[in-house]
Design an enzyme around this catalytic site. Sequence first.
Site, mmCIF file in Angstrom:
data_model
loop_
_atom_site.group_PDB
_atom_site.id
_atom_site.type_symbol
_atom_site.label_atom_id
_atom_site.label_comp_id
_atom_site.label_asym_id
_atom_site.label_seq_id
_atom_site.Cartn_x
_atom_site.Cartn_y
_atom_site.Cartn_z
ATOM 1 N N HIS A 225 9.145 -13.823 -29.612
ATOM 2 C CA HIS A 225 10.205 -12.798 -29.637
ATOM 3 C C HIS A 225 9.736 -11.634 -30.499
ATOM 4 O O HIS A 225 9.232 -11.868 -31.593
ATOM 5 C CB HIS A 225 11.492 -13.386 -30.216
ATOM 6 N N ILE B 67 0.837 -1.211 0.000
ATOM 7 C CA ILE B 67 0.000 0.000 0.000
ATOM 8 C C ILE B 67 0.865 1.253 0.000
ATOM 9 O O ILE B 67 0.624 2.191 -0.779
ATOM 10 C CB ILE B 67 -0.972 0.005 1.202
HETATM 11 P P1 NAI Z 1 2.349 -4.755 4.272
HETATM 12 O O1 NAI Z 1 2.384 -5.798 5.290
HETATM 13 O O2 NAI Z 1 2.482 -5.102 2.829
HETATM 14 O O3 NAI Z 1 3.504 -3.670 4.567
HETATM 15 C C1 NAI Z 1 3.576 -2.991 5.786
HETATM 16 C C2 NAI Z 1 4.986 -2.460 5.966
HETATM 17 O O4 NAI Z 1 4.974 -1.627 7.101
HETATM 18 C C3 NAI Z 1 6.007 -3.562 6.205
HETATM 19 O O5 NAI Z 1 7.090 -3.388 5.326
HETATM 20 C C4 NAI Z 1 6.399 -3.351 7.672
HETATM 21 O O6 NAI Z 1 7.747 -3.692 7.920
HETATM 22 C C5 NAI Z 1 6.155 -1.857 7.849
HETATM 23 N N1 NAI Z 1 5.881 -1.433 9.222
HETATM 24 C C6 NAI Z 1 5.123 -2.071 10.133
HETATM 25 N N2 NAI Z 1 5.070 -1.335 11.265
HETATM 26 C C7 NAI Z 1 5.788 -0.211 11.055
HETATM 27 C C8 NAI Z 1 6.094 0.945 11.834
HETATM 28 N N3 NAI Z 1 5.614 1.100 13.069
HETATM 29 N N4 NAI Z 1 6.880 1.918 11.292
HETATM 30 C C9 NAI Z 1 7.354 1.775 10.030
HETATM 31 N N5 NAI Z 1 7.088 0.720 9.254
HETATM 32 C C10 NAI Z 1 6.308 -0.265 9.746
HETATM 33 O O7 NAI Z 1 1.001 -3.936 4.561
HETATM 34 P P2 NAI Z 1 0.206 -2.857 3.707
HETATM 35 O O8 NAI Z 1 1.068 -2.264 2.667
HETATM 36 O O9 NAI Z 1 -0.436 -1.962 4.699
HETATM 37 O O10 NAI Z 1 -0.893 -3.731 2.994
HETATM 38 C C11 NAI Z 1 -1.873 -4.393 3.795
HETATM 39 C C12 NAI Z 1 -2.290 -5.701 3.181
HETATM 40 O O11 NAI Z 1 -2.978 -5.489 1.976
HETATM 41 C C13 NAI Z 1 -1.114 -6.596 2.895
HETATM 42 O O12 NAI Z 1 -1.423 -7.889 3.338
HETATM 43 C C14 NAI Z 1 -0.987 -6.571 1.413
HETATM 44 O O13 NAI Z 1 -0.541 -7.798 0.894
HETATM 45 C C15 NAI Z 1 -2.406 -6.254 0.950
HETATM 46 N N6 NAI Z 1 -2.309 -5.451 -0.242
HETATM 47 C C16 NAI Z 1 -1.946 -6.061 -1.380
HETATM 48 C C17 NAI Z 1 -1.763 -5.336 -2.515
HETATM 49 C C18 NAI Z 1 -1.316 -6.017 -3.713
HETATM 50 O O14 NAI Z 1 -1.412 -7.222 -3.800
HETATM 51 N N7 NAI Z 1 -0.781 -5.293 -4.674
HETATM 52 C C19 NAI Z 1 -1.979 -3.889 -2.563
HETATM 53 C C20 NAI Z 1 -2.322 -3.350 -1.302
HETATM 54 C C21 NAI Z 1 -2.474 -4.129 -0.201
#
Ligand code: NAI
Length: 465
Positions: free
Chosen positions: A448, A189
């Site tokens: 290709h 995200i």
């Molecule tokens: P995420 O789990 O992908 O990333 C969260 C990030 O925040 C991690 O890198 C973590 O190390 C970091 N983090 C955690 N606590 C922190 C803190 N206190 N300070 C700084 N960094 C911190 O979660 P995200 O991006 O919020 O997405 C949520 C869910 O939605 C995920 O499971 C993701 O797979 C899914 N999603 C999938 C997408 C896709 O497939 N393209 C797009 C958007 C979301």
Amino acid sequence: MQQDSTTDYDFAVIGAGPGGYVAAIKAAQLGLKTVLIEKSPHLGGTCLNVGCIPSKALLHSTELFHKIEHEAADNGISVKGLTMNVAGLMKKKESVVTKLRGGLIQLMAQNKVEVRHGLGRLLGNGKIEIASGKTKAVISAKNIVIATGSTSIELPFMPFDGETIVSSDEGIAFTEVPKKMAIVGAGAIGLELGSVWARLGSDVTIIELLPNVAPTFDNDICKAAERSFKKQGLKFELGAKVTGVKQAKGKTYLTAERGSEKLEIEADKILVAVGRRPFSEGLGAADIGLKLDERKRIVVDGHGQTNLPGVFAIGDITVGPMLAHKAEEEGVAIAERAAGKAGHVNYEVIPNVVYTSPEIASVGLSEAEAKAKGYTVRIGKMLFAANGRGIASDATDGLVKVIACAKTDKLLGVQMIGEHVSEIIAEAVAHMEYGGSAEDLSRTVHAHPTLSETLKAAATMVGNR
Ligand code: NAI
């Protein structure tokens, strides 16, 4: 309370996201009398209404803008007075979402899935209460599938206020481009929405706890991602722990620490993207003795079966990656099993994609995970900079990495960063689904010139074939 006489179902699904609506359609197609219960006025869940789909519309529109702005001249195209207005951007996004919402309503009718809007609550013994305004009804079903999804995680010391400290729900709907934006979390995200607003001129800084951008991928992919995103103007503060928000002289600052170093990042919008948590508010799970784990996820076996007979759970409310396609596959498998057929999800090969530019994609084990599991691995890599189609189409940023077992040559995982890798990864998934080897992939004929030749080439590089 009203007990509806027509309300005995074979299959009831609570939650109409991609897990829930796919399960309902499949069950109805297999001849089960099916009801889909949804608390929101719209079907489609997070994915369609505030997640995957609207964010992809924003990414598409802003990428188009960014390409015209930065690549048109090199292609002999001159554009004068190029502008982008946020109202137009949001209108396009809404039209995409509205179209798909309409499609879902049609799909339910075509497949004879009964849709009931209201909050579903488990009453036990196969019964569900559906509450909508002052009306309550009770239905019963032989199979109940919980697909209630997830919601954004809030940092307790800086709760969402919907204005300055926001989740992705607001981050996809700003009415103007934030001058300065701070994003907590360099996961899917953070990177996707950071890209959207940076392309429109926002000064975006992403603060990540771990030492890497997109830290779930292998180190070389993370480094390539960091280089690409920095070239586009995104700023990163890696290995930094967010500590809070402070106001000074009418300005807002996100504060963070990296060891003894103190960071202050000025921002008019702070997007918190540190993951999502399972959503089961109002479901009454605890009242009927449904077993949850320490992270409040519903505990299931390998087939989505909870500790209660006839009650199943799929998608973000259970263990595993919070991804729409994982939920969909689980929904199909449960419907098939409820209809007396074989249903199965291969959890080893669930692709993961970040839809930035370049895109990032993976399936199976990373190199680090494979080694941690005790495999001796052979690695093949290929750069997009060496690919003819990549050079011809301004898509030279990125690489493909194939991870194979040194003993058997079986594909263990594939990681990639580059244009259109969200599509190319499907080929790696298919090879792995059939238990393919690096040699199988290397001997597969590719058109290709295509970007997908980088995957073939990386597989060929395994063991220097
Ligand atoms: P995420 O789990 O992908 O990333 C969260 C990030 O925040 C991690 O890198 C973590 O190390 C970091 N983090 C955690 N606590 C922190 C803190 N206190 N300070 C700084 N960094 C911190 O979660 P995200 O991006 O919020 O997405 C949520 C869910 O939605 C995920 O499971 C993701 O797979 C899914 N999603 C999938 C997408 C896709 O497939 N393209 C797009 C958007 C979301």
